[in-house]
Scaffold this motif. Structure first.
Motif, PDB file in Angstrom:
ATOM      1  N   GLU A 122      77.924  41.824  74.187  1.00  0.00           N
ATOM      2  CA  GLU A 122      79.084  41.724  73.298  1.00  0.00           C
ATOM      3  C   GLU A 122      79.521  43.109  72.837  1.00  0.00           C
ATOM      4  OE1 GLU A 122      79.096  37.405  71.362  1.00  0.00           O
ATOM      5  OE2 GLU A 122      77.598  38.719  70.443  1.00  0.00           O
ATOM      6  N   MET A 123      80.771  43.205  72.459  1.00  0.00           N
ATOM      7  CA  MET A 123      81.336  44.495  72.081  1.00  0.00           C
ATOM      8  C   MET A 123      81.749  44.521  70.612  1.00  0.00           C
ATOM      9  SD  MET A 123      83.661  45.502  75.421  1.00  0.00           S
ATOM     10  CE  MET A 123      83.647  47.248  75.009  1.00  0.00           C
ATOM     11  N   LYS A 128      92.195  41.632  75.715  1.00  0.00           N
ATOM     12  CA  LYS A 128      90.793  41.605  75.275  1.00  0.00           C
ATOM     13  C   LYS A 128      89.874  41.989  76.441  1.00  0.00           C
ATOM     14  CE  LYS A 128      91.593  37.780  72.029  1.00  0.00           C
ATOM     15  NZ  LYS A 128      91.247  36.362  71.740  1.00  0.00           N
ATOM     16  N   TYR A 129      88.832  42.725  76.113  1.00  0.00           N
ATOM     17  CA  TYR A 129      87.849  43.052  77.142  1.00  0.00           C
ATOM     18  C   TYR A 129      86.848  41.908  77.252  1.00  0.00           C
ATOM     19  CZ  TYR A 129      89.692  47.791  76.723  1.00  0.00           C
ATOM     20  OH  TYR A 129      90.508  48.889  76.701  1.00  0.00           O
ATOM     21  N   PRO A 143      83.484  40.412  77.919  1.00  0.00           N
ATOM     22  CA  PRO A 143      82.112  40.912  78.114  1.00  0.00           C
ATOM     23  C   PRO A 143      81.581  40.525  79.491  1.00  0.00           C
ATOM     24  CG  PRO A 143      82.331  39.931  75.932  1.00  0.00           C
ATOM     25  CD  PRO A 143      83.615  39.630  76.679  1.00  0.00           C
ATOM     26  N   THR A 173      84.069  40.554  71.024  1.00  0.00           N
ATOM     27  CA  THR A 173      84.518  41.666  71.863  1.00  0.00           C
ATOM     28  C   THR A 173      85.537  42.497  71.097  1.00  0.00           C
ATOM     29  OG1 THR A 173      85.232  42.307  74.061  1.00  0.00           O
ATOM     30  CG2 THR A 173      86.435  40.477  73.027  1.00  0.00           C
TER      31      THR A 173
END
Lengths: 357, 357, 357, 357
Positions: free
Chosen positions: C262-263, D101-102, D104, D309
């Motif tokens: 996760e970020m 959005k990135y 994960p 994220t």
């Protein structure tokens, strides 16, 4: 190692035969975020397109390029750019008469010796049609060069008729069907080539390519020499038989005193050269002067005069090539030479920053 | 990608500077079980060695090659062959006067622009001394060619003095200090070069390399063209400014009728050519005829006449190069051209069998 | 293409056999103006050197590296760096008993099948001695990485004895003969390996390599993936049979929820990851987290217990290998893994800036 | 050097994004006169095609391959084979919610860090859709392998559920949706994966690939090792985190006695091995035994459980991926692993004959 690729970082792989469904290329290593459109590529393809005047083949190909990958919303994404040009005017029947005969000066015999199978329609993979892909790749290479580097080419010799270099005017190049920079030579070539064309004959030519605005420092001292890659690139163009940098073969006639490009400090306080015998490359590395490269193109091998040859069954015979061909294929090599120069310099910019940051 | 390697399968990487402890090369891809000895390699190195007569530099290098790896009991083992030649006559002091001046025609300026540091002693990496490694590699390439392929070179032009091709006799090449195939030209060149030498001047030259006995089918239709690799190889030799195959630049002057190599069936029932304008390569692929390649070498840049230049501090100055140099560096390029031809053909034999078995 | 090179821009070619006069490597593509000395390279070679304690082979090689080219006054010049290590303790007689027998687990049989000739003394080209060149190349690669990127490796498993990761302390790695980061495991391995050694047996191991401080963005989405090049590099080390990135084979046991890194936004306002299951590489491109790579090393094949084999004449026989060997060759693979990681990352830094500037 | 190519002589370049007009590949170096049809390639593409059962993504792509060049009248011509697969079911809207959005575990973040621009639709270049090109290339590679070399793959582990190797039956592999060689494991995996799928979760897997009938002698002792190229090839497949040959990581647990593959003379009077711990490769060179390679695939990163994220503007957020995805992407990796093995072996057959004739 690849039999159908060139370049190191800016790496172009081409595919396709003259009479298959399409030809195309994949251009790898292109930086991201360069604005590029199919129309910009098309501009250069149109320069090479046949059938635009009576001095080039009357084969009519629309040569419409499609971008199949590598861009998003008009920008490069850093992924391979796949370009495709459909073959629309194939007329394979033109070639059926001679399908079993080896055309002198063409790759028919050597191709058959190597592979034992041959697409006889129009040269197959050996057709100059492949060069459309180079021109397309060159359009993308120019995006890497940016506005400060200019790549231009001109035709400087047809047969024994060489231009007068004192008349050189780049602005004239686009004003005649020959890419000739010497206005005075245009009517001479017109008359000369009309005669060649009417006789079903053909003639060779010399093309000169310049790149100006190239920074000093591209290339390397030994095998990644800028001139070596240029020589290789030009020699891969169909029908090319010689490549020169700067003085080229004339350098054999010069003394060390005559050939030396002396140096001085220019008005900006930078080292500069009084002359450019070197053609912009010393010890394999660019000097900052114009890169100057010339290459010779042999006469089109397809001519109307019967020539002795043999066929695939080992019988002696004669051949006459009735297809639609160029009386001086060198004319159409001008934008191709430009494209190859652009590709090589783009590649060396990237190679240089790989090592030197 | 490598800045200091050439070849695809038969791959040569060279290293070393003119004034370091040694130079050398690593030759990869050599088949196993070829008989090879240091003496055989030395034979070719001795041909290139300077100081053998008054027409080449008086720099005296023993140029003794050592085999460091890749052989066992006199046979290649299939592993990389490392060759080393120690530098024994370095005399760095010869160069100290000019260490901060850029010698016109040399790579001093461009090397500095690229790397920002330079071994000023004798050219460093840009020294023609590197070519000894090519000659050594060529000796090994010849083992791959075997006895049926012969690679030979000759000097065909010095300044404006071209040989008479009707006098061409390969047997004469070893009988004079110029590798000249035209006995009648030898005294002309002797007198001409003596004059050049006494004046501390220099002059360019043209070398011609032939490979006979090469099978048809080596090369490829597009980027792995045999002529493209030859052009690249020759253009990497120091001071080379032009490369031609067959008719080369003369092809620009020929009509399609004149340039066509007509075919017939020979006495053995095999297709053959009546002429060899193509220089043994059609469409990038060997025809079975002699491969014919010419390259021009510029005059040695080191001359006794003062030339204007600048130094590393940006001051204008003059330079005279007093080192021991060649009045016509083209002479010593003859065995180097042979070696490069041998390497390229060996590589293409392997490339061909890779794909076609 | 080259059979004995690795890397793209930072390109290393190695040469030499265990019982020839020397081994060495040529490192091409190194940027100029990096300060480098033989002593700095020697530091890393000494880490790999055999005979330093009872757990590695008692073969004593001085392993002194000489810089043969590519530097001038202590700085790289941008030209190929040639390094040479002379072989000083060869004792070929150790191997003569078994010269015609194929040692199980060694390359004897396969080498002979490929090349039909073999330097039987100590493995020849297949000897792990070649890895000294990798360590030397790694020392130069570290110069490109600079101080901000740290490459470290440790041994994490010998036989069934795995370290306890909660005890991991990089500072311990240099304090024991195993490069073990878990102080508590050291006496266990000592006892275990003493037993293996006394029995003339051998055992496998796992090495883990970390690179910290690597910028996000190295690698590429498809074939120039950073993890692909790491896998290739580690798998070229002698005796390696497996390579993992991050969770590696354990990823097969994880759910998407468990494996997701996760970020969040870190204190500096930069995107960051809560975990590093990915081992610092997502989609072939570095994340900015530590690159984590593990590889397994098989047990040394040379053991004292007789093994059934055949000889070059096709006779069945037995073999006992009495040479001086490592009970756990994995120990000496630790600095080699570090070196390969350093080389791959240096190469990818250069590849990245080639394309992206 | 190329960022989107693999292989040395048998060289594959792929292009295309998941949501562009098409994807494709160019396969260079293929020998001429191999019979090949689009239908034969399609056969293998259909094995990889999504949406064939409930355990793979319901994305429906026709995945129809077109041969654009390189064949003539059903035979290869030795020129590059260009294959194209049009994208027909793109549904870009599925992805628009998460475009900033990135995700994960995906390459979104790293791609953006590298290139600064991203085609957010379905992964763009990083999409597993690219692997269709590998499968197509594999079909052509099999033509080079011929009938005597068989390449087969199977799924051997999903999550903690490993097959029982004593039940291994290659004939079962085609009888279940998992490519599982252990009939008894099929219902276990069915139940387990149904649960994973219903929960919107995902799980990892291990694939094992065998090549039988491979001659001894392919590969090289150092960097052109067969196992190194296999490791690189498998690691370029999306989601792969580990690669093993033979005993792989288990080799760390074995003694030299256990790991040795003893040799004997077989009934045909040829050297043979009693076991295959080596996985068919010793010292980087094939032994003649089956090549055995395993690789792990991480769980699909796209899951229904919300994950923390950040977005491209640097804001923390959550993401749920609602697209049509695979609960175990490892299943569809089976034909891809086969294809990569086929490509690597075809390439090494050609590399071997390049050097050794």
């Amino acid at each position: 190692m690849s039999y159908n690729s060139f370049g190191h970082i800016f790496r172009v792989t081409t595919w396709g035969e003259s009479h298959g469904p399409a030809i195309g290329c994949v251009i790898d290593g292109v930086p991201s975020r360069l604005a590029i459109s199919a129309a910009e590529i098309q501009h250069f393809l149109d320069q090479r397109k046949p059938g635009q005047n009576r001095f080039t083949t009357q084969r009519k190909e629309a040569d419409i390029v499609k971008i199949m990958s590598g861009t998003f919303e008009g920008m490069t994404t850093g992924t391979p750019i796949s370009l495709m040009i459909e073959n629309t005017d194939q007329r394979s029947k033109d070639y059926s008469d001679n399908k079993d005969k080896y055309r002198p000066g063409h790759a028919d015999f050597t191709y058959m010796e190597k592979y034992g199978i041959r697409d006889h329609r129009g040269g197959g993979r050996s057709s100059a049609r492949e060069t459309a892909c180079r021109v397309a790749a060159g359009a993308i290479a120019r995006k890497i060069l940016g506005d400060s580097i200019q790549v231009k080419a001109a035709l400087v010799q047809i047969g024994d008729h060489e231009i007068n270099r004192e008349n050189w005017d780049w602005d004239e190049v686009g004003n005649n069907p020959f890419w000739c920079p010497d206005k005075a030579m245009v009517p001479v070539w017109e008359k000369y080539l009309d005669n060649i064309r009417k006789n079903g004959s053909s003639i060779g030519a010399v093309i000169e390519v310049h790149a100006s605005g190239v920074q000093a420092g591209l290339g390397a001292p030994v095998y990644a020499k800028l001139d070596s890659d240029l020589a290789a690139a030009m020699m891969t163009i169909n029908a090319v038989k010689g490549v020169e940098i700067g003085e080229g073969f004339n350098a054999a006639r010069l003394t060390g005193e005559e050939n030396a490009d002396e140096m001085y400090m220019d008005a900006d306080g930078k080292p500069a050269f009084n002359s450019n015998h070197a053609g912009g490359i010393l010890g394999g590395i660019s000097t900052g002067n114009d890169i100057v490269c010339r290459f010779s193109v042999k006469p089109t091998s397809s001519i109307l005069t019967p020539r002795k040859t043999v066929d695939t069954q080992g019988k002696e015979t004669e051949i006459v090539t009735k297809g639609r061909h160029d009386p001086c294929v060198g004319i159409r090599a001008v934008p191709i030479g430009e494209a190859m120069m652009a590709c090589v310099i783009a590649d060396h910019i990237m190679l240089h920053r790989a090592q030197q940051g």
